[in-house]
Design a protein around this motif. Structure first.
Motif, PDB file in Angstrom:
ATOM      1  N   SER A   1       8.554  15.554 -12.051  1.00 22.51           N
ATOM      2  CA  SER A   1       7.738  16.374 -11.152  1.00 22.51           C
ATOM      3  C   SER A   1       6.999  17.488 -11.889  1.00 22.51           C
ATOM      4  O   SER A   1       5.955  17.955 -11.427  1.00 22.51           O
ATOM      5  CB  SER A   1       8.612  16.971 -10.042  1.00 22.51           C
ATOM      6  N   ALA A   2       7.518  17.932 -13.045  1.00 25.33           N
ATOM      7  CA  ALA A   2       6.858  18.992 -13.804  1.00 25.33           C
ATOM      8  C   ALA A   2       5.475  18.579 -14.288  1.00 25.33           C
ATOM      9  O   ALA A   2       4.609  19.423 -14.517  1.00 25.33           O
ATOM     10  CB  ALA A   2       7.722  19.398 -14.999  1.00 25.33           C
ATOM     11  N   LEU A   3       5.267  17.265 -14.438  1.00 27.13           N
ATOM     12  CA  LEU A   3       3.959  16.763 -14.850  1.00 27.13           C
ATOM     13  C   LEU A   3       3.016  16.582 -13.666  1.00 27.13           C
ATOM     14  O   LEU A   3       1.853  16.227 -13.845  1.00 27.13           O
ATOM     15  CB  LEU A   3       4.124  15.431 -15.590  1.00 27.13           C
ATOM     16  N   ARG A   4       3.546  16.797 -12.462  1.00 32.80           N
ATOM     17  CA  ARG A   4       2.759  16.751 -11.230  1.00 32.80           C
ATOM     18  C   ARG A   4       1.969  15.462 -11.050  1.00 32.80           C
ATOM     19  O   ARG A   4       0.744  15.474 -10.824  1.00 32.80           O
ATOM     20  CB  ARG A   4       1.821  17.958 -11.175  1.00 32.80           C
ATOM     21  N   PRO A   5       2.643  14.320 -11.145  1.00 33.85           N
ATOM     22  CA  PRO A   5       1.941  13.050 -10.945  1.00 33.85           C
ATOM     23  C   PRO A   5       1.602  12.833  -9.476  1.00 33.85           C
ATOM     24  O   PRO A   5       2.228  13.416  -8.588  1.00 33.85           O
ATOM     25  CB  PRO A   5       2.953  12.014 -11.433  1.00 33.85           C
TER      26      PRO A   5
ATOM     27  N   ASP B   1       0.842  -1.189   0.000  1.00 33.53           N
ATOM     28  CA  ASP B   1       0.000   0.000   0.000  1.00 33.53           C
ATOM     29  C   ASP B   1       0.878   1.241   0.000  1.00 33.53           C
ATOM     30  O   ASP B   1       1.835   1.339   0.777  1.00 33.53           O
ATOM     31  CB  ASP B   1      -0.916   0.020   1.226  1.00 33.53           C
ATOM     32  N   LEU B   2       0.543   2.173  -0.882  1.00 31.77           N
ATOM     33  CA  LEU B   2       1.289   3.420  -0.997  1.00 31.77           C
ATOM     34  C   LEU B   2       0.314   4.585  -0.928  1.00 31.77           C
ATOM     35  O   LEU B   2      -0.211   5.044  -1.941  1.00 31.77           O
ATOM     36  CB  LEU B   2       2.069   3.444  -2.316  1.00 31.77           C
ATOM     37  N   PRO B   3       0.022   5.083   0.282  1.00 33.40           N
ATOM     38  CA  PRO B   3      -0.906   6.209   0.423  1.00 33.40           C
ATOM     39  C   PRO B   3      -0.267   7.526  -0.030  1.00 33.40           C
ATOM     40  O   PRO B   3       0.947   7.620  -0.208  1.00 33.40           O
ATOM     41  CB  PRO B   3      -1.195   6.239   1.935  1.00 33.40           C
ATOM     42  N   ALA B   4      -1.105   8.527  -0.209  1.00 32.12           N
ATOM     43  CA  ALA B   4      -0.615   9.854  -0.561  1.00 32.12           C
ATOM     44  C   ALA B   4       0.295  10.391   0.541  1.00 32.12           C
ATOM     45  O   ALA B   4       0.139  10.060   1.718  1.00 32.12           O
ATOM     46  CB  ALA B   4      -1.789  10.810  -0.770  1.00 32.12           C
ATOM     47  N   ARG B   5       1.279  11.195   0.129  1.00 31.84           N
ATOM     48  CA  ARG B   5       2.194  11.875   1.054  1.00 31.84           C
ATOM     49  C   ARG B   5       2.989  10.902   1.924  1.00 31.84           C
ATOM     50  O   ARG B   5       3.334  11.204   3.067  1.00 31.84           O
ATOM     51  CB  ARG B   5       1.424  12.872   1.931  1.00 31.84           C
ATOM     52  N   THR B   6       3.253   9.721   1.416  1.00 29.97           N
ATOM     53  CA  THR B   6       4.090   8.769   2.142  1.00 29.97           C
ATOM     54  C   THR B   6       5.180   8.236   1.218  1.00 29.97           C
ATOM     55  O   THR B   6       5.080   8.323  -0.007  1.00 29.97           O
ATOM     56  CB  THR B   6       3.286   7.575   2.689  1.00 29.97           C
ATOM     57  N   VAL B   7       6.221   7.676   1.840  1.00 23.15           N
ATOM     58  CA  VAL B   7       7.317   7.067   1.094  1.00 23.15           C
ATOM     59  C   VAL B   7       7.440   5.613   1.532  1.00 23.15           C
ATOM     60  O   VAL B   7       7.602   5.329   2.711  1.00 23.15           O
ATOM     61  CB  VAL B   7       8.660   7.791   1.349  1.00 23.15           C
TER      62      VAL B   7
ATOM     63  N   THR C   1       2.997  14.160  -2.897  1.00 15.95           N
ATOM     64  CA  THR C   1       3.314  13.039  -3.781  1.00 15.95           C
ATOM     65  C   THR C   1       3.551  11.764  -2.978  1.00 15.95           C
ATOM     66  O   THR C   1       4.205  11.779  -1.937  1.00 15.95           O
ATOM     67  CB  THR C   1       4.577  13.354  -4.597  1.00 15.95           C
ATOM     68  N   ALA C   2       3.018  10.658  -3.473  1.00 15.35           N
ATOM     69  CA  ALA C   2       3.333   9.348  -2.913  1.00 15.35           C
ATOM     70  C   ALA C   2       4.564   8.825  -3.638  1.00 15.35           C
ATOM     71  O   ALA C   2       4.648   8.893  -4.866  1.00 15.35           O
ATOM     72  CB  ALA C   2       2.161   8.400  -3.107  1.00 15.35           C
ATOM     73  N   LEU C   3       5.537   8.317  -2.899  1.00 13.50           N
ATOM     74  CA  LEU C   3       6.826   7.938  -3.485  1.00 13.50           C
ATOM     75  C   LEU C   3       7.175   6.497  -3.145  1.00 13.50           C
ATOM     76  O   LEU C   3       7.176   6.100  -1.979  1.00 13.50           O
ATOM     77  CB  LEU C   3       7.921   8.867  -2.957  1.00 13.50           C
TER      78      LEU C   3
END
Length: 256
Positions: free
Chosen positions: A159-163, A23-29, A196-198
């Protein structure tokens, strides 16, 4: 953002990567660790819908915000890659066209993903500023930049594409310690500023410990241990994870 269940990547009858749950939630690494050949990059390619181009078969479930990705057509995947999910390759300079200036590469990438001409310049400036690169770099060819500059340019390009999701496959492996720290700080900034989720892939647990909220350890295509970074890195249960941690050099520690 990303929910993986029983993911298997296979070539012929051989499974090269099996991830029961991720699981990869938003704003987590989330860090994926393991030696070469452990299945880390195969997992990354599957998450980006690129495995089939290497002749692999992918089964299981990969969902992005609840939307199943494994059933997507190539055209549907092209609308997802870049705009919603981006990938930072292990050797960015090798992935760049040596006959094109970096500015042409950047502009073409944004154009292919639907960014209009009036917005491209501002997107490029903003992305380069985030990774602490001068706009002058856009006039250079790939062979005219250092490894660290090439890696930061690759991050800016994504990052310019803001995924919503960025998959970073060994983004610091070829860099010296000082530049590694700079790249980690850039990635941390993307998480904090844009949510961003990373997914951060590395063989180096020391690097993963600087950034990851949770860690998944792979060996020979299988997940051997996973959990919160603090638990896995401070009190690993599996001998393989313990061996990986023991291999991290510590200044002042003598060899036994």
């Amino acid at each position: 953002m990303i929910r993986v269940r029983d993911l298997r990547v296979s070539y012929g009858g051989r499974v090269v990567a099996h991830v029961p749950e991720l699981d990869l939630p938003a704003r987590t690494v989330v860090g994926i660790a393991g030696e070469s050949g452990s299945g880390k990059s195969q997992t990354a390619l599957a998450l980006m819908g690129l495995s089939e181009y290497a002749g692999a078969r992918v089964t299981g479930s990969i969902a992005l915000d609840g939307e199943e990705l494994t059933t997507k057509s190539p055209s549907e995947w092209r609308r997802i890659r870049g705009r919603r999910m981006g990938m930072i390759m292990q050797s960015p300079r090798a992935a760049l066209n040596p006959t094109m200036r970096l500015g042409a590469v950047f502009s073409r990438t944004l154009k292919l993903h639907g960014v209009g001409g009036g917005e491209r310049a501002s997107r490029m400036r903003s992305a380069l500023d985030e990774v602490v690169l001068s706009p002058d770099i856009l006039q250079r060819y790939p062979h005219q930049v250092s490894g660290g500059q090439a890696q930061r340019f690759a991050i800016a390009l994504v990052s310019a594409l803001r995924p919503d999701v960025i998959i970073a496959d060994e983004p610091t492996s070829a860099l010296d310690v000082t530049v590694q720290a700079e790249v980690i700080e850039v990635l941390r900034g993307l998480r904090d500023k844009h949510g961003t989720a990373l997914l951060f892939i590395s063989h180096d647990l020391a690097v993963i410990s600087e950034l990851a909220d949770s860690v998944t350890v792979m060996r020979q295509g299988e997940v051997v241990e996973s959990g919160p970074a603090g638990e896995v890195l401070r009190a690993p249960r599996e001998p393989y994870t313990q061996a990986l941690l023991a291999a991290v050099p510590v200044i002042g520690r003598s060899a036994s």
